[in-house]
Design a protein around this motif. Structure first.
Motif: not given
Length: 394
Positions: A227-231, A263-266, A303-304
């Motif tokens: 899961v990565l929050l963009d905004r 954010n973006g790590n799990s 993700c990175a």
């Protein structure tokens, strides 16, 4: 000829008799494009193929092979004679390593609608084919080859705006053939940095500067995505279209008071911010607003790349969002409420108090002067009377 070949076979299929020609009734016909139904779920893909056209062509369910995985019992079809018409069902998970030979293909394209600010929106397409296996031995065969293709497209970017205080993982049902992971996503608010105590917002609101801890989590999602929050932003309206908003963070910057924790790590993302109020609601006792997050599901290997600062296609500088929400799915719940201080702090109030105090002092001073004048007059009269008596005695 195909019917004659089937009657001669009379085969046993996985320990039970195959469906017979007579049991098909009016469903016994040539194959058509609509003979396969595809269900794109959040955890698995399910296929349902009408069996009677397969029998008409000279096959049975044991001769339908998913992606050439004939030796894997988990990838074989199972008969469902209770359906009308009867079908063969295939079901396999969405994990790359055990998706029964399905092909995973990720594509990127510029965002549209609510995602038009992003130049790279990814979609994963999962596809494959169910083919018939012809057991005929010889030079020729009278059985046509059957091929049933399937495909599910899952977008990897979603708008999530669940701000219910005591949320217990909200979700919605998805029934279209394109598939969606939105039902696995939910938003929760907490009052502590350990994310153990839900934030309960009373009807009168919470105090300004109260720390709000936000968690967006993906439940029952295949492990290959994070899961990565963009905004994330707050708006005065539950539907962010045409509403005043405030960005907590965007891809290349964040508000000074917003803290990104994970954010973006799990399969979860966490951040916090202190409660604020919109100046537009300055004359209201309670300021009410809603929280929204544009959420990306990124493959663990990519993700990175998305976490790096990347330029948006259009800088957001206006006070309203003009793009519609027809291309997204919303999860909506309760608002965030903050209350204003009840002490007298305005200039008008302070001025009013000063005027009242000044008026009271003026009245008191006038009374004191009047008393002094009367007392002086009485003392003067007594002095004159005493002086006259003294002269008469002489």
């Amino acid at each position: 000829m195909a019917l004659l070949g089937l009657l001669i076979l009379g085969t046993l299929v996985q320990g039970h008799l195959a469906l017979t020609v007579s049991e098909c009734g009016t469903s016994l016909r040539r194959p058509e494009y609509t003979d396969i139904a595809v269900y794109c779920g959040t955890e698995s893909i399910n296929l349902a193929i009408q069996i009677c056209p397969v029998i008409y062509t000279g096959y049975n369910e044991s001769l339908l092979i998913l992606n050439q995985m004939a030796n894997d019992p988990l990838c074989r079809g199972t008969m469902d004679a209770t359906a009308n018409p009867p079908v063969v069902r295939f079901s396999f998970p969405l994990r790359q390593l055990d998706a029964c030979g399905s092909i995973f293909h990720t594509t990127s394209a510029p965002g549209t609608g609510i995602f038009s600010d992003f130049s790279n929106i990814q979609t994963v397409n999962i596809s494959g084919v169910v083919k018939s296996f012809d057991p005929t031995i010889g030079t020729v065969t009278y059985n046509a080859e059957l091929k049933y293709f399937y495909s599910c497209a899952y977008p990897l970017e979603y708008l999530v705006n669940n701000t219910q205080v005591d949320v217990s993982s909200s979700s919605i049902a998805v029934k279209d053939n394109n598939g969606s992971f939105i039902s696995t996503l939910s938003m929760q608010l907490f009052k502590d940095i350990n994310y153990t105590t839900p934030l309960i917002i009373p009807s009168v609101g919470i105090e300004l500067r109260t720390n709000i801890y936000v968690q967006v989590i993906a439940a029952n999602l295949t492990s290959q995505y994070h899961v990565l929050l963009d905004r994330c932003y707050a708006s005065l309206s539950a539907l962010p279209s045409n509403s005043t908003f405030f960005n907590l963070f965007v891809p290349c910057s964040k508000d000074l008071f917003t803290t990104m924790l994970e954010n973006g790590n799990s399969q979860r993302a966490r951040f916090s911010f202190p409660a604020f109020r919109f100046i537009e609601q300055q004359n209201q006792t309670i300021s009410t607003y809603f929280l929204h997050c544009i959420t990306r599901l990124c493959e663990t290997s990519t993700c990175a790349t998305f976490k790096q600062c990347r330029r948006r296609r259009r800088e957001i500088q206006t006070a309203t969002i003009k793009d519609g929400l027809s291309d997204t799915t919303l999860i909506t719940s309760g608002p965030i409420k903050t209350h204003s201080d009840t002490t007298l702090t305005t200039k008008e109030g302070a001025l009013s108090s000063a005027q009242k105090a000044s008026g009271g002092a003026s009245v008191g001073l006038g009374i004191a002067l009047a008393v002094l004048v009367v007392a002086g007059t009485i003392a003067a009269l007594m002095a004159v009377s005493f002086y006259r008596k003294l002269r008469m005695l002489r």
